[in-house]
Design a protein around this motif. Sequence first.
Motif, mmCIF file in Angstrom:
data_model
loop_
_atom_site.group_PDB
_atom_site.id
_atom_site.type_symbol
_atom_site.label_atom_id
_atom_site.label_comp_id
_atom_site.label_asym_id
_atom_site.label_seq_id
_atom_site.Cartn_x
_atom_site.Cartn_y
_atom_site.Cartn_z
ATOM 1 N N LEU A 73 -3.571 -2.170 -8.266
ATOM 2 C CA LEU A 73 -4.494 -3.292 -8.175
ATOM 3 C C LEU A 73 -5.851 -2.837 -7.634
ATOM 4 N N GLY A 74 -5.826 -1.818 -6.774
ATOM 5 C CA GLY A 74 -7.062 -1.326 -6.177
ATOM 6 C C GLY A 74 -6.781 -0.144 -5.266
ATOM 7 N N ARG A 75 -7.831 0.278 -4.565
ATOM 8 C CA ARG A 75 -7.726 1.419 -3.647
ATOM 9 C C ARG A 75 -8.411 1.065 -2.339
ATOM 10 N N ARG A 76 -7.898 1.645 -1.259
ATOM 11 C CA ARG A 76 -8.511 1.486 0.057
ATOM 12 C C ARG A 76 -8.814 2.876 0.604
ATOM 13 N N PRO A 77 -10.035 3.365 0.369
ATOM 14 C CA PRO A 77 -10.391 4.701 0.848
ATOM 15 C C PRO A 77 -10.278 4.799 2.375
ATOM 16 N N THR A 99 -6.473 7.937 1.192
ATOM 17 C CA THR A 99 -6.663 6.667 0.490
ATOM 18 C C THR A 99 -5.318 5.999 0.238
ATOM 19 N N ALA A 100 -5.314 4.679 0.341
ATOM 20 C CA ALA A 100 -4.131 3.887 -0.017
ATOM 21 C C ALA A 100 -4.344 3.294 -1.399
ATOM 22 N N LEU A 101 -3.311 3.347 -2.215
ATOM 23 C CA LEU A 101 -3.300 2.613 -3.476
ATOM 24 C C LEU A 101 -2.682 1.254 -3.187
ATOM 25 N N VAL A 102 -3.318 0.198 -3.635
ATOM 26 C CA VAL A 102 -2.763 -1.143 -3.503
ATOM 27 C C VAL A 102 -2.039 -1.437 -4.810
ATOM 28 N N LEU A 103 -0.742 -1.682 -4.703
ATOM 29 C CA LEU A 103 0.090 -1.954 -5.877
ATOM 30 C C LEU A 103 0.537 -3.405 -5.862
ATOM 31 N N SER A 104 0.812 -3.931 -7.038
ATOM 32 C CA SER A 104 1.188 -5.326 -7.186
ATOM 33 C C SER A 104 2.219 -5.470 -8.290
ATOM 34 N N THR A 105 3.099 -6.443 -8.118
ATOM 35 C CA THR A 105 4.028 -6.827 -9.172
ATOM 36 C C THR A 105 4.230 -8.333 -9.111
ATOM 37 N N PRO A 106 4.361 -8.982 -10.258
ATOM 38 C CA PRO A 106 4.613 -10.429 -10.240
ATOM 39 C C PRO A 106 5.971 -10.732 -9.616
ATOM 40 N N VAL A 107 6.045 -11.912 -9.006
ATOM 41 C CA VAL A 107 7.288 -12.384 -8.413
ATOM 42 C C VAL A 107 7.599 -13.739 -9.049
ATOM 43 N N THR A 108 8.788 -13.864 -9.586
ATOM 44 C CA THR A 108 9.208 -15.135 -10.161
ATOM 45 C C THR A 108 10.625 -15.421 -9.726
ATOM 46 N N MET A 109 10.938 -16.697 -9.635
ATOM 47 C CA MET A 109 12.302 -17.113 -9.319
ATOM 48 C C MET A 109 13.189 -16.848 -10.520
ATOM 49 N N ALA A 110 14.393 -16.415 -10.227
ATOM 50 C CA ALA A 110 15.376 -16.222 -11.304
ATOM 51 C C ALA A 110 15.737 -17.582 -11.872
ATOM 52 N N PRO A 111 16.017 -17.641 -13.184
ATOM 53 C CA PRO A 111 16.351 -18.938 -13.816
ATOM 54 C C PRO A 111 17.657 -19.491 -13.284
ATOM 55 N N ASN A 162 1.376 10.359 -2.217
ATOM 56 C CA ASN A 162 2.826 10.201 -2.218
ATOM 57 C C ASN A 162 3.306 9.899 -3.646
ATOM 58 N N ALA A 163 3.397 10.946 -4.453
ATOM 59 C CA ALA A 163 3.783 10.787 -5.862
ATOM 60 C C ALA A 163 5.184 10.213 -6.027
ATOM 61 N N ALA A 164 6.108 10.596 -5.151
ATOM 62 C CA ALA A 164 7.489 10.095 -5.267
ATOM 63 C C ALA A 164 7.533 8.582 -5.072
ATOM 64 N N ALA A 165 6.830 8.082 -4.068
ATOM 65 C CA ALA A 165 6.812 6.635 -3.834
ATOM 66 C C ALA A 165 6.106 5.914 -4.975
ATOM 67 N N GLN A 166 5.011 6.473 -5.469
ATOM 68 C CA GLN A 166 4.305 5.851 -6.587
ATOM 69 C C GLN A 166 5.212 5.739 -7.808
ATOM 70 N N SER A 167 5.980 6.778 -8.074
ATOM 71 C CA SER A 167 6.900 6.773 -9.204
ATOM 72 C C SER A 167 7.996 5.716 -9.012
ATOM 73 N N PHE A 168 8.538 5.640 -7.799
ATOM 74 C CA PHE A 168 9.559 4.642 -7.475
ATOM 75 C C PHE A 168 9.030 3.233 -7.751
ATOM 76 N N TYR A 169 7.841 2.947 -7.221
ATOM 77 C CA TYR A 169 7.295 1.603 -7.397
ATOM 78 C C TYR A 169 6.938 1.322 -8.855
ATOM 79 N N GLU A 183 0.859 -1.181 0.000
ATOM 80 C CA GLU A 183 0.000 0.000 0.000
ATOM 81 C C GLU A 183 0.889 1.222 0.000
ATOM 82 N N VAL A 184 0.454 2.234 -0.731
ATOM 83 C CA VAL A 184 1.169 3.511 -0.767
ATOM 84 C C VAL A 184 0.132 4.623 -0.695
ATOM 85 N N ARG A 185 0.483 5.685 -0.017
ATOM 86 C CA ARG A 185 -0.450 6.808 0.102
ATOM 87 C C ARG A 185 -0.761 7.387 -1.272
ATOM 88 N N GLU A 186 -2.024 7.703 -1.481
ATOM 89 C CA GLU A 186 -2.468 8.301 -2.731
ATOM 90 C C GLU A 186 -1.767 9.633 -3.001
#
Length: 153
Positions: free
Chosen positions: A129-133, A141-153, A114-121, A109-112
């Motif tokens: 992925l969604g929002r939590r008002p 409001t919190a922005l819910v962010l997501s990224t896939p996670v995979t094992m390195a080959p 917080n533009a610097a953190a949003q840009s970093f992520y 979750e990142v604060r709605e």
Amino acid sequence: MTPVTAVRRATVDDVEDITALEAEAFPDPWSENLVAQGADGSLPTVSYLVVERDGTFAGYAVVSVVDVDAELQRVAVLPGLRRTGVASALLDAARAHAAREGAGRLLLEVREDNAAAQSFYARHGFTELGRRPGYYRDGTTALVLSTPVTMAP
């Protein structure tokens, strides 16, 4: 600036540094007792990671893995070391930890307002992925962010 030299699991020796940075970085800091439990490994699913620069504490991250989801709960970097790659090293280590533990995605979750953190992520592959008002104590409001996670080959 010297590159990050190590990211490792936290130990009880790190509690004082983590607690001090926690108090500085967050409006609702976690208690020393909670940090100590996380650092000593007694909290199920939770891992504290510490980053060092030249053998000195530079920041930490907290990641929790439950089944296929991992949550990045905290990332904090000493003020003088921000924008030097320390947060990126912590994020990479958290992602690798999540993959080793079998997670398929990393959430946060990142604060709605917080533009610097949003840009970093966003630069690190996170998408909304969604929002939590009203998620934060001040009603932000919190922005819910997501990224896939995979094992390195």
